[in-house]
Design a protein around this motif. Structure first.
Motif, PDB file in Angstrom:
ATOM      1  N   HIS A  47       0.864  -1.176   0.000  1.00  0.00           N
ATOM      2  CA  HIS A  47       0.000   0.000   0.000  1.00  0.00           C
ATOM      3  C   HIS A  47       0.901   1.226   0.000  1.00  0.00           C
ATOM      4  O   HIS A  47       1.953   1.238   0.658  1.00  0.00           O
ATOM      5  CB  HIS A  47      -0.925   0.017   1.223  1.00  0.00           C
ATOM      6  CG  HIS A  47      -1.956   1.114   1.182  1.00  0.00           C
ATOM      7  ND1 HIS A  47      -1.686   2.398   1.591  1.00  0.00           N
ATOM      8  CD2 HIS A  47      -3.249   1.115   0.769  1.00  0.00           C
ATOM      9  CE1 HIS A  47      -2.772   3.152   1.450  1.00  0.00           C
ATOM     10  NE2 HIS A  47      -3.725   2.387   0.938  1.00  0.00           N
ATOM     11  N   GLU A  48       0.484   2.245  -0.734  1.00  0.00           N
ATOM     12  CA  GLU A  48       1.344   3.421  -0.882  1.00  0.00           C
ATOM     13  C   GLU A  48       1.565   4.166   0.429  1.00  0.00           C
ATOM     14  O   GLU A  48       2.593   4.832   0.605  1.00  0.00           O
ATOM     15  CB  GLU A  48       0.757   4.375  -1.931  1.00  0.00           C
ATOM     16  CG  GLU A  48       0.795   3.839  -3.350  1.00  0.00           C
ATOM     17  CD  GLU A  48      -0.369   2.921  -3.702  1.00  0.00           C
ATOM     18  OE1 GLU A  48      -0.436   2.478  -4.862  1.00  0.00           O
ATOM     19  OE2 GLU A  48      -1.206   2.655  -2.801  1.00  0.00           O
ATOM     20  N   GLY A  49       0.608   4.075   1.362  1.00  0.00           N
ATOM     21  CA  GLY A  49       0.828   4.691   2.662  1.00  0.00           C
ATOM     22  C   GLY A  49       2.039   4.093   3.352  1.00  0.00           C
ATOM     23  O   GLY A  49       2.884   4.797   3.906  1.00  0.00           O
ATOM     24  N   ALA A  74      -4.277   7.253  -8.613  1.00  0.00           N
ATOM     25  CA  ALA A  74      -4.778   6.503  -7.457  1.00  0.00           C
ATOM     26  C   ALA A  74      -3.660   6.198  -6.472  1.00  0.00           C
ATOM     27  O   ALA A  74      -3.833   6.339  -5.246  1.00  0.00           O
ATOM     28  CB  ALA A  74      -5.436   5.208  -7.932  1.00  0.00           C
ATOM     29  N   GLY A  75      -2.505   5.768  -6.973  1.00  0.00           N
ATOM     30  CA  GLY A  75      -1.389   5.479  -6.078  1.00  0.00           C
ATOM     31  C   GLY A  75      -0.877   6.718  -5.387  1.00  0.00           C
ATOM     32  O   GLY A  75      -0.535   6.689  -4.194  1.00  0.00           O
ATOM     33  N   ASN A  78      -3.225   7.585  -2.586  1.00  0.00           N
ATOM     34  CA  ASN A  78      -3.004   6.736  -1.412  1.00  0.00           C
ATOM     35  C   ASN A  78      -1.784   7.173  -0.613  1.00  0.00           C
ATOM     36  O   ASN A  78      -1.713   6.944   0.597  1.00  0.00           O
ATOM     37  CB  ASN A  78      -2.822   5.284  -1.840  1.00  0.00           C
ATOM     38  CG  ASN A  78      -4.138   4.597  -2.159  1.00  0.00           C
ATOM     39  OD1 ASN A  78      -5.193   5.053  -1.751  1.00  0.00           O
ATOM     40  ND2 ASN A  78      -4.067   3.507  -2.901  1.00  0.00           N
TER      41      ASN A  78
END
Length: 547
Positions: A47-49, A74-75, A78
């Motif tokens: 996940h990018e977070g 989208a990435g 995030n």
């Protein structure tokens, strides 16, 4: 060389040894090029977070800008919370996202978006790369901007077809110029030498720029009490030093009250105090005499009047003031004795109260915080994202070495797990202990996949009370404006089994039964060779000690 060859050449020259990312179709030319670049491994996050948090922790541990690859709109979206954290914490980072192929961008294809506008409010600067020959220029410029005061993340949008071009581009060398030296150190020293009750606020700029030893020498030369800035992100002054009085609270009225007894305040590397909860009035009372030192010229006098300001590299400025104070030889012995006795007495009282709270689980929050601090190995790195228990933890931490504390004043939850992984990757010789609130851990839980995947020996300590306790405490103290006392819609998480979550990701877990067991488990971080999650049941709202 081609654009992608130029990109890899610049990454090597800028000291990039890892790429943190989560890939998609628009990053495929970059991924393909990395196959032939084994010296730049790709660190995958699911996940990018977590990806951005890992890069943040890595940049702080190494002292170099981290490089991040995100995936289109989208990435990038995030990862925005992590980029906001990095901006607030002044973490140098170069972030790219692959834009859709320019040849059909006008058709609004799937995954496309205005990446630059999306990133703009979360980063220091943005670049929209549209021509192959601009890529080396803009990428080099991004690395420069990332480290110039105030440091922070810089974003580039790079179309996927541009990276696949065979166009010949030039790469130029652009060495980083050292920050200018501050002037006026003799005048600042003279003001400090004449002060009868001086105080120092150590900001995170001190730790980031290697100025801790210089600030210690200055404080000892003038006999000043030293406070950390509110919600400090690192060790900017040794937390066990006789002159150290803890961190200022993040409320203007409390800062004003704390600093009122002092006739001169030196503020070094501090971003305008950044209060959290509102209170009327400024952080400093009118008439407070202030000497301010910062490498960012926009910080001098930003939110309060300054009698004397020095702009330039922080470490040389503090060292220069300390040297001139030694020449002036102010008589400060009595102040140092008085402060030592005061601080040792306060610390002893806090230790006694915490030890009395030791017992079986669920633990009193103060006992859990003390147990973690007591068990910390020598030279440990503490990553703290525990909100209410974190406030208690800082009462007992005696961290001395710079880069021993990692926190983000940005406030974007989910930072701690990823940042701990990045910190361990960046400095693998030091044990890393991440102290997390259960709510914070839920925001960043995907990061545990990275800890398991790469076998990073982080000790994750989750303070588990099943609620958003900080919001309940704040609501209770909200100037009596809360009309439904004792009712907290949306603030309960319920029972959470973090051992089950750890097992899902392939990480060993232990659930604490007593405060003494927590001390021992944390102490074991010294010899740990794989990640461990420690689930710590603590008493919830109104059942235990209020922070």
């Amino acid at each position: 060389m081609t654009p992608i060859e130029a990109m890899l050449s610049i990454l090597r020259e800028e000291g990039v040894t890892r790429v943190f990312g989560n890939p998609g179709t628009t990053e495929l030319p970059f991924l393909d090029a990395l196959v032939a670049a084994p010296d730049i491994p790709y660190v995958l996050g699911v996940h990018e977070g977590a990806v951005v948090a890992m890069a943040d922790g890595y940049a702080r541990a190494t002292g170099r800008p981290a490089f991040v690859s995100l995936h289109v709109a989208a990435g990038l979206a995030n990862g925005l919370s992590g980029l906001l954290n990095a901006s607030r914490s002044r973490t140098p980072m170069v972030v790219t996202a692959g834009q859709q192929d320019r040849r059909h961008l006008a058709q609004d294809p799937m995954l496309s978006g205005n990446l630059v506008e999306l990133a703009r409010s979360a980063v220091k600067a943005t670049f929209d790369v549209q021509h192959a020959h601009d890529l080396p220029v803009m990428l080099r410029r991004a690395f420069r901007l990332a480290v110039l005061p105030p440091a922070g993340p810089v974003f580039l949008s790079v179309p996927m077809d541009l990276l696949a071009e065979e166009t010949d581009v030039d790469v130029f060398d652009a060495p980083v110029a050292a920050p200018p030296a501050a002037t006026g150190m003799a005048s600042a020293a003279a003001l400090l030498a004449r002060a009868r009750r001086p105080a120092i606020v150590a900001g995170d700029g001190v730790g980031r720029e290697g100025g801790v030893d210089a600030l210690v020498a200055l404080a000892e030369s003038v006999g000043a009490v030293v406070y950390h800035q509110p919600m400090h992100d690192g060790v900017d002054f040794p937390m066990g030093h006789d002159l150290y009085a803890g961190a200022l609270p993040p409320v203007n009225a409390e800062i004003r009250r704390t600093l009122a007894p002092y006739d001169l305040v030196l503020i070094a590397g501090c971003h305008a105090f950044m209060p959290h909860h509102y209170s009327p009035g400024p952080a400093l009372a009118p008439g407070t005499r202030v000497v301010q030192v910062d490498s960012d010229p926009t910080e001098i006098g930003r939110n309060f009047a300054v009698e004397f300001g020095l702009t330039g590299a922080i470490e040389p400025a503090l060292r220069g003031i300390a040297e001139r104070l030694r020449e002036l030889r102010p008589e400060v012995g009595h102040r140092r004795v008085e402060l030592r006795e005061r601080h040792l007495g306060a610390r002893a009282a806090a230790e006694t109260a915490a030890l009395k709270a030791y017992g079986p689980a669920p633990l009193e929050p103060v006992a859990a915080a003390h147990a973690v601090a007591s068990g910390l190995p020598i030279d440990a790195v503490v990553v703290e994202e525990a909100i209410t228990t974190g406030v208690l933890l800082r009462r007992f931490l005696r961290l001395e070495r710079p880069r021993s504390l990692v926190h983000t004043v940005g406030g974007g939850l989910g930072f701690g797990i990823g940042a701990a992984i990045g910190a361990a990757m960046g400095d693998p010789d030091r044990p890393v202990v991440a102290v997390l609130g259960d709510g914070c851990a839920m925001f960043g839980l995907q990061g545990l996949w990275g800890a398991a995947r790469y076998g990073v020996p982080v000790t994750f300590v989750v303070m588990n009370n099943g609620e958003y306790r900080t919001l309940k405490d704040t609501l209770d103290n909200w100037d009596s404006r809360a009309t439904h006392a004792g009712q907290y819609p949306g603030l309960d998480l319920g029972p959470l089994d973090f051992g089950a979550a750890a097992t899902f990701f392939g990480i060993e877990a232990r659930r604490v039964a007593h405060a003494d067991e927590l001390v021992d488990l944390v102490a074991g971080a010294t010899h740990r060779d794989r990640p461990l999650l420690i689930d710590v049941p603590i008493l919830g709202h109104r059942q235990g000690e209020h922070p």
